[in-house]
Design a protein around this motif. Structure first.
Motif, short mmCIF file in Angstrom:
data_model
loop_
_atom_site.label_atom_id
_atom_site.label_comp_id
_atom_site.label_asym_id
_atom_site.label_seq_id
_atom_site.Cartn_x
_atom_site.Cartn_y
_atom_site.Cartn_z
N VAL A 1 0.85 -1.20 0.00
CA VAL A 1 0.00 0.00 0.00
C VAL A 1 0.88 1.25 0.00
O VAL A 1 0.61 2.22 -0.71
CB VAL A 1 -0.96 0.00 1.21
N ALA A 2 1.96 1.22 0.78
CA ALA A 2 2.87 2.37 0.83
C ALA A 2 3.41 2.66 -0.56
O ALA A 2 3.48 3.82 -1.00
CB ALA A 2 4.01 2.10 1.80
N GLY B 1 -5.69 -12.71 -3.62
CA GLY B 1 -5.53 -11.31 -3.98
C GLY B 1 -4.05 -10.97 -4.14
O GLY B 1 -3.16 -11.75 -3.79
N GLU B 2 -3.81 -9.78 -4.72
CA GLU B 2 -2.45 -9.25 -4.82
C GLU B 2 -2.36 -8.02 -3.92
O GLU B 2 -3.38 -7.38 -3.64
CB GLU B 2 -2.15 -8.81 -6.27
N LYS B 3 -1.14 -7.67 -3.53
CA LYS B 3 -0.97 -6.46 -2.70
C LYS B 3 -1.56 -5.23 -3.42
O LYS B 3 -2.15 -4.35 -2.81
CB LYS B 3 0.50 -6.24 -2.38
N ARG B 4 -1.43 -5.25 -4.72
CA ARG B 4 -1.96 -4.13 -5.50
C ARG B 4 -3.47 -3.97 -5.31
O ARG B 4 -3.99 -2.85 -5.34
CB ARG B 4 -1.63 -4.34 -6.99
N ASP B 5 -4.19 -5.08 -5.12
CA ASP B 5 -5.65 -4.99 -4.95
C ASP B 5 -5.98 -4.15 -3.72
O ASP B 5 -6.93 -3.37 -3.72
CB ASP B 5 -6.25 -6.40 -4.81
N ILE B 6 -5.20 -4.32 -2.65
CA ILE B 6 -5.44 -3.56 -1.42
C ILE B 6 -4.98 -2.11 -1.61
O ILE B 6 -5.63 -1.16 -1.17
CB ILE B 6 -4.71 -4.21 -0.22
N ALA B 7 -3.86 -1.94 -2.32
CA ALA B 7 -3.35 -0.59 -2.58
C ALA B 7 -4.38 0.24 -3.35
O ALA B 7 -4.61 1.41 -3.04
CB ALA B 7 -2.03 -0.65 -3.34
N GLU B 8 -5.01 -0.37 -4.36
CA GLU B 8 -5.99 0.36 -5.18
C GLU B 8 -7.10 0.92 -4.29
O GLU B 8 -7.50 2.09 -4.42
CB GLU B 8 -6.63 -0.56 -6.23
#
Ligand code: NAP
Ligand code: COA
Length: 266
Positions: A28-29, A222-229
């Motif tokens: 996310v960062a 999920g991917e980390k990007r999914d949470i980042a979005e």
């Protein structure tokens, strides 16, 4: 990190990420940084947190790392003060530090239970409470990283279930108390995210991983990007009327309860 959101949507914003040395929170960062924010990271290990911040700087982003244990209010407050001193009022605070292990209640010590409550629940209170004097008012976006355990009782997860249920309540109580000052407070509840310590602990064998996978309606981790979005969206003006929400980002896996039977003590 390439995101689907418009480039620069967080330009000029300052983000503080607790538990930012690895995994979902570091993802996310990086998403915040790619969207234009300056990011400050904290975690317990001075080596891990500096390596994470350096990695972001090497990618061309503005990032600082500070060692602070979320169980230590004074240390958290000092890191927030340093961040605000460096860059000005903090626009985004993400509370994501957590600890977990798989253990049956009958085999768990009081200190084992307390340790997870202290990191996840007290830690989230500490991060948000200590941020109060340093965040932009009105305008700040506070985000807690919670988990399905908050609403779904799970075997061998009594500590994490109790802790994350409390995290949801801290999130929603603060949304009520700080809403009148223009501060939004939301929770993100990730589902099983690939290549994370959390999933390594919950599904340590290929069999356990396959059993979990079979319960995810969208059919993938999920991917980390999914949470980042989602975290980026929650921190933009597009989310200006969203507060007090606990939003699953989990491929609908909470609907099936996840593969609890695979959560076996190592
Ligand atoms: P992770 O990589 O182990 O991330 C945990 C982070 O918290 C690390 O940066 C760790 O760094 C830090 N931390 C731990 N204790 C701390 C403390 N007392 N004070 C400050 N920092 C501390 O795990 P993850 O799997 O990515 O999980 C990240 C978040 O997502 C957690 O809130 C977790 O509950 C949530 N979540 C994960 C999943 C998943 O699929 N993995 C699913 C649902 C929810 P140090 O060791 O340097 O302190
Ligand atoms: N089963 C049962 N009890 C366990 C355990 C396990 N697998 N792991 C730790 N504990 C108990 C310890 O025995 C101790 O209790 P005791 O004093 O009664 O013996 C208590 O938990 C605290 O352990 P300690 O190692 O001193 O805690 P810590 O603060 O150094 O570390 C943890 C916290 C235990 C959560 C550690 O796993 C950690 O640092 N986790 C961060 C990474 C993580 O969990 N990522 C996933 C996030 S979802």
């Amino acid at each position: 990190m390439q995101t689907a959101l418009a480039e620069g949507v967080l330009a000029g914003k300052v983000a503080f990420i607790a538990g930012g040395s690895s995994g979902i929170n570091l993802g996310v960062a990086e998403g915040f940084a790619a969207a234009g924010a300056k990011v400050a990271l904290i975690s317990r290990s001075p080596e891990k947190i500096e390596a994470a911040a350096k990695d972001l700087r090497d990618k061309g982003y503005e990032a600082i790392g500070m060692a602070a244990d979320v169980r230590d209010y004074v240390a958290v407050e000092a890191a927030l003060a340093t961040t605000a001193g460096h860059w000005g009022p903090i626009d985004i605070v993400l509370s994501g530090a957590a600890g977990n292990f798989v253990a049956p209640a009958a085999g768990m010590s009081a200190n084992g239970f307390k340790t997870v409550i202290d990191i996840d629940l007290l830690g989230t209170f500490n991060v948000f409470r200590a941020s109060y004097g340093h965040i932009r008012k009105p305008g700040a976006s506070l985000i807690a990283i919670t988990a399905g355990q908050a609403v779904q009782p799970m075997v061998n997860q009594i500590h994490a279930c109790a802790a994350k249920a409390g995290v949801n309540m801290v999130t929603q109580c603060l949304a009520m108390e700080w809403g009148p000052e223009g501060v939004r407070v939301n929770g993100i509840s990730p589902g099983p995210i690939a290549e994370t310590e959390g999933m390594r602990r919950l599904t340590p064998t290929p069999e356990a991983e396959a059993a979990y996978m079979a319960t995810i309606p969208l059919g993938r981790y999920g991917e980390k990007r999914d949470i980042a979005e989602l975290a980026i969206f929650l921190s933009t003006d597009s989310a200006r009327y969203i507060s007090g929400a606990i939003i699953p980002c989990d491929g609908a896996s909470i609907l099936t309860g996840g593969s609890q039977s695979s959560f076996k003590p190592a």
